[in-house]
Design a protein around this motif. Structure first.
Motif, PDB file in Angstrom:
ATOM      1  N   VAL A  35       0.806  -0.980   0.172  1.00 51.11           N
ATOM      2  CA  VAL A  35       0.183   0.243   0.165  1.00 51.11           C
ATOM      3  C   VAL A  35       0.640   1.298  -0.124  1.00 51.11           C
ATOM      4  O   VAL A  35       2.055   1.238   1.118  1.00 51.11           O
ATOM      5  N   THR A  36       0.533   1.783  -1.013  1.00 46.16           N
ATOM      6  CA  THR A  36       1.652   2.997  -0.688  1.00 46.16           C
ATOM      7  C   THR A  36       1.118   4.822  -1.159  1.00 46.16           C
ATOM      8  O   THR A  36      -0.280   4.476  -1.309  1.00 46.16           O
ATOM      9  N   VAL A  37       1.448   5.223  -1.164  1.00 46.67           N
ATOM     10  CA  VAL A  37       0.379   6.638  -0.779  1.00 46.67           C
ATOM     11  C   VAL A  37       1.345   8.121  -1.887  1.00 46.67           C
ATOM     12  O   VAL A  37       3.114   7.678  -2.667  1.00 46.67           O
ATOM     13  N   ASP A  38       1.296   8.699  -2.878  1.00 47.93           N
ATOM     14  CA  ASP A  38       1.198  10.268  -3.767  1.00 47.93           C
ATOM     15  C   ASP A  38       1.786  10.743  -2.851  1.00 47.93           C
ATOM     16  O   ASP A  38       1.018  11.603  -1.140  1.00 47.93           O
ATOM     17  N   PRO A  39       3.352  11.447  -3.298  1.00 54.34           N
ATOM     18  CA  PRO A  39       3.375  12.272  -2.268  1.00 54.34           C
ATOM     19  C   PRO A  39       2.838  13.697  -2.340  1.00 54.34           C
ATOM     20  O   PRO A  39       3.462  14.489  -1.509  1.00 54.34           O
ATOM     21  N   ALA A  47      -5.135  12.381   4.290  1.00 56.08           N
ATOM     22  CA  ALA A  47      -5.615  11.044   3.531  1.00 56.08           C
ATOM     23  C   ALA A  47      -4.718  10.282   3.509  1.00 56.08           C
ATOM     24  O   ALA A  47      -5.336   8.679   3.447  1.00 56.08           O
ATOM     25  N   ALA A  48      -3.890   9.974   3.982  1.00 52.97           N
ATOM     26  CA  ALA A  48      -2.381   9.362   4.424  1.00 52.97           C
ATOM     27  C   ALA A  48      -2.558   8.136   5.782  1.00 52.97           C
ATOM     28  O   ALA A  48      -2.221   7.223   5.648  1.00 52.97           O
ATOM     29  N   VAL A  49      -2.932   9.240   6.538  1.00 58.21           N
ATOM     30  CA  VAL A  49      -3.442   9.006   7.978  1.00 58.21           C
ATOM     31  C   VAL A  49      -5.171   7.603   8.228  1.00 58.21           C
ATOM     32  O   VAL A  49      -4.755   7.183   8.486  1.00 58.21           O
ATOM     33  N   GLU A  50      -5.580   8.552   7.390  1.00 61.06           N
ATOM     34  CA  GLU A  50      -6.724   7.935   6.571  1.00 61.06           C
ATOM     35  C   GLU A  50      -6.569   6.774   5.885  1.00 61.06           C
ATOM     36  O   GLU A  50      -7.076   4.692   6.900  1.00 61.06           O
ATOM     37  N   LEU A  51      -5.981   6.965   5.436  1.00 62.15           N
ATOM     38  CA  LEU A  51      -5.409   5.135   4.616  1.00 62.15           C
ATOM     39  C   LEU A  51      -4.916   4.280   5.562  1.00 62.15           C
ATOM     40  O   LEU A  51      -4.792   3.100   5.033  1.00 62.15           O
ATOM     41  N   MET A  52      -3.578   5.062   6.699  1.00 61.16           N
ATOM     42  CA  MET A  52      -2.796   4.005   7.295  1.00 61.16           C
ATOM     43  C   MET A  52      -4.046   3.680   8.376  1.00 61.16           C
ATOM     44  O   MET A  52      -4.078   2.091   9.013  1.00 61.16           O
ATOM     45  N   LEU A  53      -4.540   4.197   9.122  1.00 58.45           N
ATOM     46  CA  LEU A  53      -5.417   3.750   9.974  1.00 58.45           C
ATOM     47  C   LEU A  53      -6.505   2.638   9.394  1.00 58.45           C
ATOM     48  O   LEU A  53      -7.444   1.626  10.138  1.00 58.45           O
ATOM     49  N   LEU A  59       3.416   3.988   5.415  1.00 55.09           N
ATOM     50  CA  LEU A  59       3.419   4.013   3.582  1.00 55.09           C
ATOM     51  C   LEU A  59       4.065   4.644   2.680  1.00 55.09           C
ATOM     52  O   LEU A  59       5.278   5.104   3.205  1.00 55.09           O
ATOM     53  N   PRO A  60       5.049   3.899   1.925  1.00 52.67           N
ATOM     54  CA  PRO A  60       6.125   3.931   1.170  1.00 52.67           C
ATOM     55  C   PRO A  60       5.266   5.004   0.230  1.00 52.67           C
ATOM     56  O   PRO A  60       3.686   4.590  -0.079  1.00 52.67           O
ATOM     57  N   VAL A  77       8.210  22.124  10.069  1.00 52.66           N
ATOM     58  CA  VAL A  77       7.108  21.881   8.539  1.00 52.66           C
ATOM     59  C   VAL A  77       6.619  20.254   8.574  1.00 52.66           C
ATOM     60  O   VAL A  77       5.658  20.269   8.168  1.00 52.66           O
ATOM     61  N   ARG A  78       7.398  20.105   9.407  1.00 52.60           N
ATOM     62  CA  ARG A  78       6.752  18.373  10.245  1.00 52.60           C
ATOM     63  C   ARG A  78       5.600  18.432  10.750  1.00 52.60           C
ATOM     64  O   ARG A  78       4.978  18.001  10.984  1.00 52.60           O
ATOM     65  N   ALA A  79       6.139  19.570  11.486  1.00 50.35           N
ATOM     66  CA  ALA A  79       4.513  19.971  12.641  1.00 50.35           C
ATOM     67  C   ALA A  79       3.583  20.267  11.692  1.00 50.35           C
ATOM     68  O   ALA A  79       2.140  20.397  12.378  1.00 50.35           O
ATOM     69  N   ASN A  80       3.460  21.089  10.652  1.00 49.96           N
ATOM     70  CA  ASN A  80       2.608  21.680  10.633  1.00 49.96           C
ATOM     71  C   ASN A  80       1.984  21.681   8.837  1.00 49.96           C
ATOM     72  O   ASN A  80       1.285  21.850   8.221  1.00 49.96           O
ATOM     73  N   GLY A  81       3.416  20.795   8.089  1.00 50.36           N
ATOM     74  CA  GLY A  81       3.267  19.952   6.764  1.00 50.36           C
ATOM     75  C   GLY A  81       1.817  19.869   6.346  1.00 50.36           C
ATOM     76  O   GLY A  81       1.231  19.111   7.443  1.00 50.36           O
ATOM     77  N   ARG A  82       1.021  19.474   5.355  1.00 49.82           N
ATOM     78  CA  ARG A  82      -0.563  19.771   4.700  1.00 49.82           C
ATOM     79  C   ARG A  82      -0.300  17.981   3.322  1.00 49.82           C
ATOM     80  O   ARG A  82      -1.223  17.533   3.572  1.00 49.82           O
ATOM     81  N   ARG A  83       0.951  18.641   3.293  1.00 51.04           N
ATOM     82  CA  ARG A  83       1.135  17.245   2.379  1.00 51.04           C
ATOM     83  C   ARG A  83       2.104  15.854   2.215  1.00 51.04           C
ATOM     84  O   ARG A  83       3.129  16.652   3.472  1.00 51.04           O
ATOM     85  N   VAL A  84       2.399  14.934   2.136  1.00 50.55           N
ATOM     86  CA  VAL A  84       3.413  14.144   2.395  1.00 50.55           C
ATOM     87  C   VAL A  84       4.703  14.550   1.967  1.00 50.55           C
ATOM     88  O   VAL A  84       5.400  14.133   3.206  1.00 50.55           O
ATOM     89  N   GLU A  85       4.644  14.862   0.834  1.00 47.20           N
ATOM     90  CA  GLU A  85       5.765  15.609   0.628  1.00 47.20           C
ATOM     91  C   GLU A  85       6.611  15.736   1.515  1.00 47.20           C
ATOM     92  O   GLU A  85       7.884  15.934   1.935  1.00 47.20           O
TER      93      GLU A  85
END
Length: 232
Positions: free
Chosen positions: A12-16, A22-28, A35-36, A83-91
């Protein structure tokens, strides 16, 4: 056993460009811990895991420091943490320096990577392409397959005795010939001297792992170091 024999695939992977939500919901929904992240060319671009969400600003658990410590840390490190604390995108929050292994890696090499880098997941990659992933759960499933099943194997008593003795004598903690072994209908009795109680548990474990052993009687006695007197 090689990585390719126990790895989970497909992965199961995710787009940058996917959102953090979306990433959190997918992991759950998939009940997975990471997620690679695949780039547009299909190569591994990064990985995002539960650990990347430990300092999120939304929960008020972002890292904070005294002002004088911020000066010592430097603006670059602090900006990265922001950035890690407030970023909105996986990348924006993913780890890009991914620890990976080829399909031909041994399980010993995989475990060494996990221990050395303090990680729980190792993507299996060849020529930049993601083939699978090995998690700690995959290692547990492999362990279950190879652990001896109770009562599943039988062996005659002398073979069992020789096997237990061989295992004990191959271990530096056993004291060599100080430990004795007798076997009756698959029941092993351990006797002789030990000098540390931790040797007792190790001896029992050594016997437990021999095929055909049905029960173990611990008749070992613990002698104080240097208490044995040699008489000429």
């Amino acid at each position: 056993m090689l990585a390719q024999t126990i790895m989970t695939t497909p992965v199961v992977t995710v787009d940058p460009a996917a959102s953090i939500a979306a990433a959190v919901e997918l992991m759950l929904s998939k009940k997975i811990s990471c997620l690679p992240v695949l780039g547009t060319d299909g190569t591994l671009a990064g990985i995002i895991s539960e650990g990347d969400f430990l300092r999120r600003g939304e929960l008020g658990i972002q890292r904070t420091r005294a002002h004088w410590l911020e000066f010592l840390v430097g603006p670059g490190r602090i900006a990265e943490e922001y950035v890690r604390a407030n970023g909105r995108r996986v990348e924006e929050v993913m780890t890009t320096d991914v620890v990976s292994a080829p399909p031909s890696a041994s399980l010993a090499q995989i475990v060494e990577l996990m221990a050395r880098h303090d990680i729980k997941n190792v993507p299996i990659v060849e020529r930049g392409k993601l083939f699978g992933i090995i998690t700690r759960s995959d290692l547990l499933r492999a362990l279950v397959r190879v652990l001896p099943k109770t009562g599943a194997t039988t062996a005659d008593d002398e073979l069992i005795r020789r096997s237990v003795v061989a295992e004990l004598q191959s271990q530096c903690w056993s004291g060599g010939d100080l430990l004795g072994v007798t076997v009756d209908n698959g029941a092993v009795e351990l006797n002789g001297a030990i000098f540390d109680e931790r040797q007792r548990k190790a001896a029992v474990v050594a016997a437990e792992n021999v095929a055909g052993v049905k029960a173990i009687k611990d008749s070992l006695f613990c002698a104080e170091p240097f208490s044995m007197v040699l008489v000429s």
